[in-house]
Design a protein around this motif. Structure first.
Motif, PDB file in Angstrom:
ATOM      1  N   THR A  54     -18.342   6.027  16.983  1.00 25.76           N
ATOM      2  CA  THR A  54     -18.180   4.687  16.870  1.00 25.76           C
ATOM      3  C   THR A  54     -18.920   4.039  15.485  1.00 25.76           C
ATOM      4  O   THR A  54     -19.897   4.812  15.134  1.00 25.76           O
ATOM      5  N   ALA A  55     -18.440   3.078  14.970  1.00 31.35           N
ATOM      6  CA  ALA A  55     -19.182   2.355  13.944  1.00 31.35           C
ATOM      7  C   ALA A  55     -19.448   0.950  14.152  1.00 31.35           C
ATOM      8  O   ALA A  55     -18.611   0.159  14.888  1.00 31.35           O
ATOM      9  N   ALA A  56     -20.444   0.276  13.834  1.00 33.62           N
ATOM     10  CA  ALA A  56     -21.201  -0.947  13.510  1.00 33.62           C
ATOM     11  C   ALA A  56     -20.868  -1.225  12.027  1.00 33.62           C
ATOM     12  O   ALA A  56     -21.598  -0.781  11.132  1.00 33.62           O
ATOM     13  N   ILE A  57     -20.001  -2.403  11.860  1.00 33.12           N
ATOM     14  CA  ILE A  57     -19.836  -2.713  10.535  1.00 33.12           C
ATOM     15  C   ILE A  57     -20.238  -4.093  10.276  1.00 33.12           C
ATOM     16  O   ILE A  57     -20.092  -5.069  11.092  1.00 33.12           O
ATOM     17  N   VAL A  58     -21.349  -4.367   9.173  1.00 35.98           N
ATOM     18  CA  VAL A  58     -21.752  -5.631   8.767  1.00 35.98           C
ATOM     19  C   VAL A  58     -21.536  -5.944   7.435  1.00 35.98           C
ATOM     20  O   VAL A  58     -21.657  -5.115   6.539  1.00 35.98           O
ATOM     21  N   GLU A  59     -20.858  -7.054   7.152  1.00 39.62           N
ATOM     22  CA  GLU A  59     -20.438  -7.421   5.846  1.00 39.62           C
ATOM     23  C   GLU A  59     -21.560  -8.471   5.158  1.00 39.62           C
ATOM     24  O   GLU A  59     -21.858  -9.479   5.812  1.00 39.62           O
ATOM     25  N   HIS A  60     -21.759  -8.182   3.717  1.00 36.74           N
ATOM     26  CA  HIS A  60     -22.775  -9.132   3.233  1.00 36.74           C
ATOM     27  C   HIS A  60     -22.193  -9.624   1.925  1.00 36.74           C
ATOM     28  O   HIS A  60     -21.904  -9.038   1.012  1.00 36.74           O
ATOM     29  N   PRO A  61     -21.872 -10.953   1.902  1.00 41.40           N
ATOM     30  CA  PRO A  61     -21.320 -11.693   0.659  1.00 41.40           C
ATOM     31  C   PRO A  61     -22.132 -11.426  -0.329  1.00 41.40           C
ATOM     32  O   PRO A  61     -23.219 -11.388  -0.389  1.00 41.40           O
ATOM     33  N   VAL A  62     -21.366 -11.078  -1.511  1.00 38.77           N
ATOM     34  CA  VAL A  62     -22.042 -10.969  -2.850  1.00 38.77           C
ATOM     35  C   VAL A  62     -21.314 -11.588  -3.953  1.00 38.77           C
ATOM     36  O   VAL A  62     -20.075 -11.815  -3.930  1.00 38.77           O
ATOM     37  N   GLY A  63     -22.126 -11.981  -4.683  1.00 37.48           N
ATOM     38  CA  GLY A  63     -21.531 -12.662  -6.146  1.00 37.48           C
ATOM     39  C   GLY A  63     -20.808 -13.957  -5.690  1.00 37.48           C
ATOM     40  O   GLY A  63     -20.978 -14.762  -4.663  1.00 37.48           O
ATOM     41  N   GLU A  64     -20.005 -14.395  -6.813  1.00 32.58           N
ATOM     42  CA  GLU A  64     -19.080 -15.730  -6.710  1.00 32.58           C
ATOM     43  C   GLU A  64     -17.851 -15.377  -6.298  1.00 32.58           C
ATOM     44  O   GLU A  64     -17.220 -13.984  -6.536  1.00 32.58           O
ATOM     45  N   PRO A  65     -16.922 -16.179  -5.819  1.00 29.17           N
ATOM     46  CA  PRO A  65     -15.459 -15.894  -5.511  1.00 29.17           C
ATOM     47  C   PRO A  65     -14.734 -15.494  -6.509  1.00 29.17           C
ATOM     48  O   PRO A  65     -15.025 -16.188  -7.735  1.00 29.17           O
ATOM     49  N   GLY A  66     -14.221 -14.263  -6.312  1.00 31.65           N
ATOM     50  CA  GLY A  66     -13.400 -13.870  -7.458  1.00 31.65           C
ATOM     51  C   GLY A  66     -14.066 -12.645  -8.611  1.00 31.65           C
ATOM     52  O   GLY A  66     -13.522 -12.000  -9.442  1.00 31.65           O
ATOM     53  N   ASP A  67     -15.399 -12.576  -8.091  1.00 33.53           N
ATOM     54  CA  ASP A  67     -16.210 -11.614  -8.772  1.00 33.53           C
ATOM     55  C   ASP A  67     -15.632 -10.232  -8.762  1.00 33.53           C
ATOM     56  O   ASP A  67     -15.627  -9.357  -9.547  1.00 33.53           O
ATOM     57  N   GLY A  68     -15.275  -9.829  -7.565  1.00 30.26           N
ATOM     58  CA  GLY A  68     -14.656  -8.340  -7.248  1.00 30.26           C
ATOM     59  C   GLY A  68     -15.607  -7.274  -7.240  1.00 30.26           C
ATOM     60  O   GLY A  68     -15.548  -6.546  -8.097  1.00 30.26           O
ATOM     61  N   VAL A 118     -19.720  -0.056   1.449  1.00 30.70           N
ATOM     62  CA  VAL A 118     -18.622   0.054   0.762  1.00 30.70           C
ATOM     63  C   VAL A 118     -18.542  -1.386  -0.155  1.00 30.70           C
ATOM     64  O   VAL A 118     -18.863  -2.229   0.433  1.00 30.70           O
ATOM     65  N   ALA A 119     -17.929  -1.226  -1.128  1.00 29.15           N
ATOM     66  CA  ALA A 119     -17.501  -2.468  -1.941  1.00 29.15           C
ATOM     67  C   ALA A 119     -16.495  -2.936  -1.660  1.00 29.15           C
ATOM     68  O   ALA A 119     -15.292  -2.172  -1.808  1.00 29.15           O
ATOM     69  N   LEU A 120     -16.400  -4.152  -0.933  1.00 27.26           N
ATOM     70  CA  LEU A 120     -15.125  -4.855  -0.868  1.00 27.26           C
ATOM     71  C   LEU A 120     -14.615  -5.945  -2.045  1.00 27.26           C
ATOM     72  O   LEU A 120     -15.393  -6.936  -2.322  1.00 27.26           O
ATOM     73  N   GLU A 121     -13.468  -5.744  -2.666  1.00 28.24           N
ATOM     74  CA  GLU A 121     -13.195  -6.554  -3.931  1.00 28.24           C
ATOM     75  C   GLU A 121     -13.068  -7.861  -3.472  1.00 28.24           C
ATOM     76  O   GLU A 121     -13.143  -8.675  -4.259  1.00 28.24           O
ATOM     77  N   SER A 122     -12.751  -8.162  -2.212  1.00 32.42           N
ATOM     78  CA  SER A 122     -12.511  -9.445  -1.677  1.00 32.42           C
ATOM     79  C   SER A 122     -13.842 -10.415  -1.878  1.00 32.42           C
ATOM     80  O   SER A 122     -13.877 -11.613  -1.700  1.00 32.42           O
ATOM     81  N   GLY A 123     -15.182  -9.761  -1.929  1.00 34.59           N
ATOM     82  CA  GLY A 123     -16.260 -10.448  -2.233  1.00 34.59           C
ATOM     83  C   GLY A 123     -17.488 -10.012  -1.396  1.00 34.59           C
ATOM     84  O   GLY A 123     -18.476 -10.803  -1.248  1.00 34.59           O
ATOM     85  N   ALA A 124     -17.798  -8.913  -0.836  1.00 34.23           N
ATOM     86  CA  ALA A 124     -18.585  -8.546   0.068  1.00 34.23           C
ATOM     87  C   ALA A 124     -18.889  -6.859  -0.136  1.00 34.23           C
ATOM     88  O   ALA A 124     -18.220  -6.101  -0.551  1.00 34.23           O
ATOM     89  N   LEU A 125     -20.161  -6.602   0.200  1.00 37.76           N
ATOM     90  CA  LEU A 125     -20.533  -5.250   0.680  1.00 37.76           C
ATOM     91  C   LEU A 125     -20.588  -5.127   2.120  1.00 37.76           C
ATOM     92  O   LEU A 125     -20.957  -5.861   2.821  1.00 37.76           O
ATOM     93  N   ALA A 126     -20.221  -3.942   2.448  1.00 39.94           N
ATOM     94  CA  ALA A 126     -20.079  -3.648   3.981  1.00 39.94           C
ATOM     95  C   ALA A 126     -20.914  -2.454   4.408  1.00 39.94           C
ATOM     96  O   ALA A 126     -20.892  -1.467   3.408  1.00 39.94           O
ATOM     97  N   ALA A 127     -21.714  -2.699   5.463  1.00 37.26           N
ATOM     98  CA  ALA A 127     -22.510  -1.547   5.820  1.00 37.26           C
ATOM     99  C   ALA A 127     -22.086  -1.204   7.012  1.00 37.26           C
ATOM    100  O   ALA A 127     -22.047  -1.742   8.119  1.00 37.26           O
ATOM    101  N   LEU A 128     -21.823   0.195   7.169  1.00 34.55           N
ATOM    102  CA  LEU A 128     -21.288   0.769   8.280  1.00 34.55           C
ATOM    103  C   LEU A 128     -22.180   1.726   8.816  1.00 34.55           C
ATOM    104  O   LEU A 128     -22.758   2.624   8.146  1.00 34.55           O
ATOM    105  N   SER A 129     -22.726   1.703  10.037  1.00 39.29           N
ATOM    106  CA  SER A 129     -23.494   2.700  10.824  1.00 39.29           C
ATOM    107  C   SER A 129     -22.875   3.199  11.943  1.00 39.29           C
ATOM    108  O   SER A 129     -22.249   2.473  12.618  1.00 39.29           O
ATOM    109  N   THR A 130     -23.035   4.585  12.337  1.00 32.42           N
ATOM    110  CA  THR A 130     -22.135   5.178  13.164  1.00 32.42           C
ATOM    111  C   THR A 130     -23.153   5.824  14.383  1.00 32.42           C
ATOM    112  O   THR A 130     -24.166   6.148  13.905  1.00 32.42           O
ATOM    113  N   THR A 131     -22.446   6.014  15.404  1.00 35.15           N
ATOM    114  CA  THR A 131     -22.960   6.736  16.398  1.00 35.15           C
ATOM    115  C   THR A 131     -22.151   7.633  16.971  1.00 35.15           C
ATOM    116  O   THR A 131     -20.878   7.558  17.108  1.00 35.15           O
TER     117      THR A 131
END
Length: 299
Positions: free
Chosen positions: A2-16, A285-298
């Motif tokens: 199983t995984a917990a995923i937290v998204e961290h917005p980065v940059g400005e809208p459209g930065d990719g 994970v780099a999400l082109e929509s505008g965030a970094l996702a941190a995934l931790s698993t158990t």
């Protein structure tokens, strides 16, 4: 798993957000491919950015030292070495121009001897930067192959030929290039990584699969489902691989035995691209929509 995923917005809208790498100091570096900037998330979550200038296209990056990265500026036809001066600033240690015009540097890896290797999308070639910043270029011998991403074991280089339906391999800097043809046609190989057991994993964006090239040269494919569109891969500590599924908005883990575990991303249409794994096992994970996702698993 199983995984917990937290998204961290980065940059400005459209930065990719596009490429991502982790340095030994615990920082997460990322490119903003449409924003012309590179960002760094420090171990304490502090965000810093630097601009590569108007018209730049920072694409992929690779950890160079404990606190520095190489980054490709594809439209600028150059590579830059960036370092964190502290958690408040990024400084440029060097900028290296590619001799061939419009070579379009894209993938990059850094070796322990201080050199860096990169791919040239537009020139069907590899490039090498020595410790003095000099560049040598090596045509791969397959015109129109669209040499894309690159990985290393320290003494060998592996790279994908996106339009050539193959993976290239150089054992030692002066060796001839060997090619492994991929079974699926077309396969569109993009991301590539080398696992601890020496096997090579390849994301096949057009085949909706990953390929595993064993040390004996045999190739097996693991299907990821229609429309998955795998893009980038990163090895885990157990001979498996993490892969971003751009088409299905997921991150998947493929074990060494081929077992697949899929983890849907919380934000629809987040466009996952780059992926990196920390020594502690956190998957970024780099999400082109505008965030970094941190995934931790158990387990």
């Amino acid at each position: 798993m199983t995984a917990a995923i937290v998204e961290h917005p980065v940059g400005e809208p459209g930065d990719g957000p596009y490429g991502v790498a982790v340095t030994r100091d615990g920082a997460v570096w990322f490119t903003l491919v449409h924003g012309g900037r590179v960002g760094r998330r420090g171990p304490d979550g502090t965000m810093t950015y630097t601009s590569l200038g108007e018209g730049s296209q920072p694409s992929l990056l690779a950890a160079a030292t404990e606190s520095s990265v190489w980054v490709t500026d594809t439209t600028g036809n150059r590579l830059l070495l960036l370092e964190a001066a502290d958690d408040r600033a990024i400084v440029e240690l060097g900028s290296v121009s590619v001799p061939t015009p419009d070579a379009q540097p894209f993938g990059v890896v850094a070796l322990d001897d201080g050199t860096a290797w990169f791919t040239e999308l537009g020139a069907d070639a590899l490039g090498r930067i020595d410790i003095l910043g000099r560049v040598d270029e090596f045509p791969v011998g397959r015109e129109g192959s669209f040499v894309s991403m690159i990985a290393t074991t320290g003494d060998s280089l592996w790279f994908t030929l996106n339009a050539g339906n193959a993976v290239g391999h150089v054992r030692g800097g002066d060796a001839a290039i060997a090619f492994t043809e991929l079974p699926s046609v077309p396969s569109g190989p993009v991301g590539i990584t080398v696992a601890a057991d020496g096997s090579v994993w390849v994301a096949q964006i057009l085949a909706d699969a990953v390929a595993r090239i064993a040390r004996d040269g045999s190739v097996t494919e693991v299907a990821l489902g229609a429309g998955a569109k795998p893009h980038a891969v990163a090895a885990d500590p157990h001979d498996g691989v993490w892969v971003t599924l751009w088409g299905s908005n997921e991150v998947a883990h493929v074990a060494a035995d081929g077992a697949v575990t899929r983890h849907p991303l919380p934000t629809p249409d987040s466009e996952p691209h780059g992926v990196a794994v920390t020594p502690a096992g956190t998957v970024w994970v780099a999400l082109e929509s505008g965030a970094l996702a941190a995934l931790s698993t158990t387990p």
